[in-house]
Motif scaffolding. Sequence first.
Motif, PDB file in Angstrom:
ATOM      1  N   THR A 110       0.849  -1.184   0.000  1.00 41.25           N
ATOM      2  CA  THR A 110       0.000   0.000   0.000  1.00 41.25           C
ATOM      3  C   THR A 110       0.887   1.238   0.000  1.00 41.25           C
ATOM      4  O   THR A 110       2.042   1.191   0.423  1.00 41.25           O
ATOM      5  CB  THR A 110      -0.911   0.056   1.246  1.00 41.25           C
ATOM      6  N   PHE A 111       0.329   2.320  -0.445  1.00 40.55           N
ATOM      7  CA  PHE A 111       1.092   3.572  -0.446  1.00 40.55           C
ATOM      8  C   PHE A 111       1.269   4.112   0.974  1.00 40.55           C
ATOM      9  O   PHE A 111       2.181   4.867   1.236  1.00 40.55           O
ATOM     10  CB  PHE A 111       0.405   4.604  -1.341  1.00 40.55           C
ATOM     11  N   GLY A 112       0.413   3.711   1.888  1.00 36.94           N
ATOM     12  CA  GLY A 112       0.540   4.129   3.283  1.00 36.94           C
ATOM     13  C   GLY A 112       1.760   3.543   3.963  1.00 36.94           C
ATOM     14  O   GLY A 112       2.274   4.106   4.922  1.00 36.94           O
ATOM     15  N   GLY A 113       2.263   2.418   3.467  1.00 40.84           N
ATOM     16  CA  GLY A 113       3.431   1.775   4.062  1.00 40.84           C
ATOM     17  C   GLY A 113       4.730   2.511   3.804  1.00 40.84           C
ATOM     18  O   GLY A 113       5.760   2.196   4.392  1.00 40.84           O
ATOM     19  N   ILE A 114       4.694   3.499   2.942  1.00 39.47           N
ATOM     20  CA  ILE A 114       5.915   4.230   2.597  1.00 39.47           C
ATOM     21  C   ILE A 114       6.412   5.055   3.777  1.00 39.47           C
ATOM     22  O   ILE A 114       7.615   5.209   3.977  1.00 39.47           O
ATOM     23  CB  ILE A 114       5.651   5.125   1.376  1.00 39.47           C
ATOM     24  N   SER A 115       5.497   5.554   4.588  1.00 37.22           N
ATOM     25  CA  SER A 115       5.911   6.375   5.723  1.00 37.22           C
ATOM     26  C   SER A 115       6.699   5.567   6.753  1.00 37.22           C
ATOM     27  O   SER A 115       7.402   6.141   7.582  1.00 37.22           O
ATOM     28  CB  SER A 115       4.690   7.018   6.379  1.00 37.22           C
ATOM     29  N   SER A 174      10.667   8.414  -6.083  1.00 33.96           N
ATOM     30  CA  SER A 174       9.559   8.029  -6.955  1.00 33.96           C
ATOM     31  C   SER A 174       8.839   6.857  -6.303  1.00 33.96           C
ATOM     32  O   SER A 174       9.472   5.911  -5.835  1.00 33.96           O
ATOM     33  CB  SER A 174      10.088   7.636  -8.341  1.00 33.96           C
ATOM     34  N   VAL A 175       7.518   6.928  -6.272  1.00 34.18           N
ATOM     35  CA  VAL A 175       6.709   5.850  -5.705  1.00 34.18           C
ATOM     36  C   VAL A 175       5.640   5.507  -6.727  1.00 34.18           C
ATOM     37  O   VAL A 175       4.965   6.391  -7.249  1.00 34.18           O
ATOM     38  CB  VAL A 175       6.036   6.276  -4.378  1.00 34.18           C
ATOM     39  N   MET A 176       5.499   4.211  -7.020  1.00 30.35           N
ATOM     40  CA  MET A 176       4.502   3.814  -8.012  1.00 30.35           C
ATOM     41  C   MET A 176       4.061   2.382  -7.787  1.00 30.35           C
ATOM     42  O   MET A 176       4.711   1.636  -7.069  1.00 30.35           O
ATOM     43  CB  MET A 176       5.048   3.984  -9.421  1.00 30.35           C
TER      44      MET A 176
END
Length: 186
Positions: A110-115, A174-176
């Motif tokens: 998930t994009f939330g895991g990036i933090s 970059s996140v994708m």
Amino acid sequence: MKNMGTQYRGRRFLSFWRDTRGSTAVEFGLVAIPFIFMTIGIIELALVFAAANMLEGGVAEASRLIRTGQLQQAGGDPEETFREALCGHALVLIDCDRIVIESIAIEDNTFGGISDIPPQYDEDGNLIPAGFELGAVSDVVLIRAAYRYEYMTPLFGEIFSNQPDRTYPMLATSVMRTEPYEFEDE
């Protein structure tokens, strides 16, 4: 007699004071050094921002290879292929040998895991790469490229940089989510 000499000196001083020949040269001499200093500083800062823009653009272009699955399906060293694609875009102001790259497939996808994955730095402020994972189909991938720009003029490096080695640290991210690039033959 004494009065005549004083009068002559007074007129001579007044004529010297009123003479404006060479005043432009003196004024230019006073203004030239700050003007040249400021002009070189503007050029140096423009080069810093241009290098940062090249790094960001290079990461965006090279990240497309991961997003579309070209890098996952290609043979050879994927990190080297990524670096070549990045350096093909950021060619002029950046020394490609000094770019530090990391690619991380996010575990919870998930994009939330990036933090939960902040960049890690050593005591000198250099990025410690966490590896180069490409991820699989429809995975969320985080890509970072770090570069330390060296100022070309030593004086401005001391003024503009808060680093002991007079460099400007840059980090492009970059996140994708990768595309569904695996196709079955029918």
